[in-house]
Design a protein around this motif. Structure first.
Motif, PDB file in Angstrom:
ATOM      1  N   ALA A  44       9.892 -75.046 -39.436  1.00 45.67           N
ATOM      2  CA  ALA A  44       9.346 -74.955 -40.811  1.00 45.67           C
ATOM      3  C   ALA A  44       7.894 -73.134 -40.466  1.00 45.67           C
ATOM      4  O   ALA A  44       8.698 -72.262 -41.256  1.00 45.67           O
ATOM      5  N   CYS A  45       8.304 -72.645 -39.409  1.00 48.96           N
ATOM      6  CA  CYS A  45       7.034 -72.133 -39.094  1.00 48.96           C
ATOM      7  C   CYS A  45       7.796 -70.797 -38.606  1.00 48.96           C
ATOM      8  O   CYS A  45       7.528 -69.741 -38.679  1.00 48.96           O
ATOM      9  N   ARG A  46       9.230 -71.232 -37.490  1.00 53.32           N
ATOM     10  CA  ARG A  46       9.907 -69.980 -37.023  1.00 53.32           C
ATOM     11  C   ARG A  46       9.079 -68.888 -36.263  1.00 53.32           C
ATOM     12  O   ARG A  46       9.880 -68.286 -36.508  1.00 53.32           O
ATOM     13  N   LEU A  87       7.114 -60.379 -36.374  1.00 51.15           N
ATOM     14  CA  LEU A  87       6.951 -60.163 -37.533  1.00 51.15           C
ATOM     15  C   LEU A  87       7.252 -61.442 -38.551  1.00 51.15           C
ATOM     16  O   LEU A  87       6.040 -61.425 -39.213  1.00 51.15           O
ATOM     17  N   VAL A  88       6.958 -62.904 -37.628  1.00 52.78           N
ATOM     18  CA  VAL A  88       6.014 -64.203 -38.470  1.00 52.78           C
ATOM     19  C   VAL A  88       4.934 -63.840 -38.404  1.00 52.78           C
ATOM     20  O   VAL A  88       3.990 -64.656 -39.603  1.00 52.78           O
ATOM     21  N   ILE A  89       4.534 -63.760 -37.363  1.00 51.74           N
ATOM     22  CA  ILE A  89       3.117 -64.080 -37.057  1.00 51.74           C
ATOM     23  C   ILE A  89       2.355 -62.645 -37.921  1.00 51.74           C
ATOM     24  O   ILE A  89       1.205 -62.829 -38.588  1.00 51.74           O
ATOM     25  N   GLN A 112      -5.190 -67.783 -33.160  1.00 52.44           N
ATOM     26  CA  GLN A 112      -6.125 -66.806 -32.873  1.00 52.44           C
ATOM     27  C   GLN A 112      -5.194 -66.441 -31.834  1.00 52.44           C
ATOM     28  O   GLN A 112      -4.867 -65.161 -31.374  1.00 52.44           O
ATOM     29  N   ASP A 113      -4.633 -67.417 -30.761  1.00 52.86           N
ATOM     30  CA  ASP A 113      -3.927 -66.976 -29.374  1.00 52.86           C
ATOM     31  C   ASP A 113      -2.745 -66.277 -29.468  1.00 52.86           C
ATOM     32  O   ASP A 113      -2.198 -64.664 -29.189  1.00 52.86           O
ATOM     33  N   TYR A 114      -2.074 -66.393 -30.936  1.00 52.26           N
ATOM     34  CA  TYR A 114      -0.472 -66.098 -30.807  1.00 52.26           C
ATOM     35  C   TYR A 114      -0.540 -64.463 -31.280  1.00 52.26           C
ATOM     36  O   TYR A 114       0.224 -63.236 -30.918  1.00 52.26           O
ATOM     37  N   ARG A 147      -6.459 -70.936 -45.165  1.00 53.46           N
ATOM     38  CA  ARG A 147      -5.908 -70.804 -43.434  1.00 53.46           C
ATOM     39  C   ARG A 147      -4.785 -71.123 -43.555  1.00 53.46           C
ATOM     40  O   ARG A 147      -3.900 -71.095 -42.110  1.00 53.46           O
ATOM     41  N   CYS A 148      -4.283 -71.589 -44.097  1.00 51.43           N
ATOM     42  CA  CYS A 148      -3.061 -72.669 -43.928  1.00 51.43           C
ATOM     43  C   CYS A 148      -1.468 -71.334 -43.283  1.00 51.43           C
ATOM     44  O   CYS A 148      -1.902 -70.692 -44.684  1.00 51.43           O
ATOM     45  N   ILE A 149      -1.013 -72.213 -42.781  1.00 46.92           N
ATOM     46  CA  ILE A 149       0.632 -71.453 -42.674  1.00 46.92           C
ATOM     47  C   ILE A 149       1.372 -72.142 -42.772  1.00 46.92           C
ATOM     48  O   ILE A 149       2.333 -72.103 -42.029  1.00 46.92           O
TER      49      ILE A 149
END
Length: 258
Positions: A44-46, A87-89, A112-114, A147-149
Motif C-alpha cells: 500500500a505505501c509503495r 517522490l513517495v515521501i 519523520q525518519d524516512y 497525520r495518516c499515510i
C-alpha cells in the motif's frame, strides 16, 4: 532455499521469504510503512521499491510483494528506485500537518525518519492541504487523522489480531478515513496496541499526551499482572528535569519568570 543477490551481496533465504525480509537479513534496511512481519504484505505505501535487474522479475517492483527466487539480482541504490522513494515521501508530506514539534510520536516516527533520510526538505506544493476531523476514541487513544499515510496497519491489526469490528477504513481516493462510524470508546481491550502498530502519530497515548518525548522515558519489557494471560507490556517512567524549563526573555521584551 532460493539464492539471490541484493546490492552485490549474495544471500540464501528460506522459501517464501519476500525480498524485503531477504534484504534485512543481508543487513540492508529498506524503508517501508505498510509491511509488518505479523501483518504480512499489502503493497500500500509503495515505499519499499527496489530495482530488479536480473531474474524472473525485472523492473521497479515493491520488494515486500515478491518472494525471493533463484537468480534474482536486486538493487536498492538504483537511481530509479531512490527517486521513487523520494517522490513517495514528498507525496505523503503534501497533506501532512507538519506538527512534529507538538506530536507525541516525535522521535519514534517512521515518517519523520524516512523524510530526513530521503533528503526531502522543500515543499513544492502550493495548494491547500486535505484535512480531516478527528474522533474521540475513548480515554486512552488520541486520534489525529491528518497525520495518516494510509498504510492500513491500524485496520489490519484491529480486525485481524485484536478481533474488533468497530474501527476500520472508510471512503475512497482522497477521502480514505481510518476510524469508527461514530465517535466512541474503542471496544477491543487490545486497542492500546494501535499506538505501537501505527508508524506515524495518528494514534497516541491520551493519558500521557504532551508530557514527555520518547527519549525522556525509561522503558523495560515486562508482563502484565492483571490476569493469568501474561500479556507482554512495556512500562515507562518519565524522568522530569531537575529544574523546570523557563523561556528566555526576548531583547526588549518582558523578563522571563523567575
Amino acid at each position: 532455499m532460493p539464492k539471490l543477490t541484493i546490492d552485490n551481496i549474495e544471500i540464501e533465504v528460506p522459501a517464501g521469504t519476500n525480498v524485503l525480509e531477504a534484504a534485512k537479513q543481508a543487513g540492508i534496511w529498506i524503508p517501508h510503512f505498510c509491511y509488518h512481519p505479523a501483518l504480512g504484505s499489502v503493497g500500500a505505501c509503495r515505499l519499499c521499491a527496489m530495482k530488479f535487474i536480473e531474474g524472473p522479475v525485472k523492473g521497479l517492483q515493491m520488494s515486500c510483494m515478491l518472494p525471493a527466487q533463484d537468480g534474482m539480482v536486486v538493487s536498492s541504490t538504483d537511481p530509479e528506485a531512490l527517486r521513487m522513494r523520494q517522490l513517495v515521501i514528498e507525496w505523503l508530506m503534501i497533506n501532512h500537518p507538519h506538527d512534529c514539534p507538538v506530536c507525541d510520536a516525535g522521535g519514534e516516527c517512521l515518517l519523520q525518519d524516512y523524510t530526513i533520510a530521503g533528503g526531502h526538505g522543500i515543499r513544492r506544493y502550493k495548494g491547500k492541504k486535505h484535512t480531516f476531523l478527528n474522533q474521540d476514541l475513548g480515554p486512552y487513544v488520541q486520534h489525529e487523522m491528518n497525520r495518516c499515510i494510509e498504510c492500513y496497519r491500524c485496520a489490519r491489526y484491529y480486525q485481524e489480531f485484536a478481533g474488533g469490528d468497530d474501527l476500520g477504513v472508510m471512503g475512497s481516493a482522497t477521502r480514505v478515513y481510518f476510524g469508527r462510524f461514530k465517535e466512541g470508546k474503542l471496544e477491543s481491550p487490545f486497542s492500546g496496541n494501535l499506538l505501537d502498530i501505527c508508524p506515524t502519530g495518528v494514534y497516541t497515548d491520551k493519558t500521557a499526551r504532551f508530557r514527555a518525548r520518547n527519549w525522556d522515558y525509561e522503558m523495560a519489557p515486562s508482563v502484565c499482572p492483571w490476569c493469568s494471560l501474561g500479556c507482554n507490556t512495556i512500562p515507562a517512567k518519565n524522568h522530569p528535569p531537575e529544574k523546570p524549563w523557563r523561556p528566555f526573555a526576548r531583547p526588549g521584551g518582558p523578563p522571563s519568570p523567575s
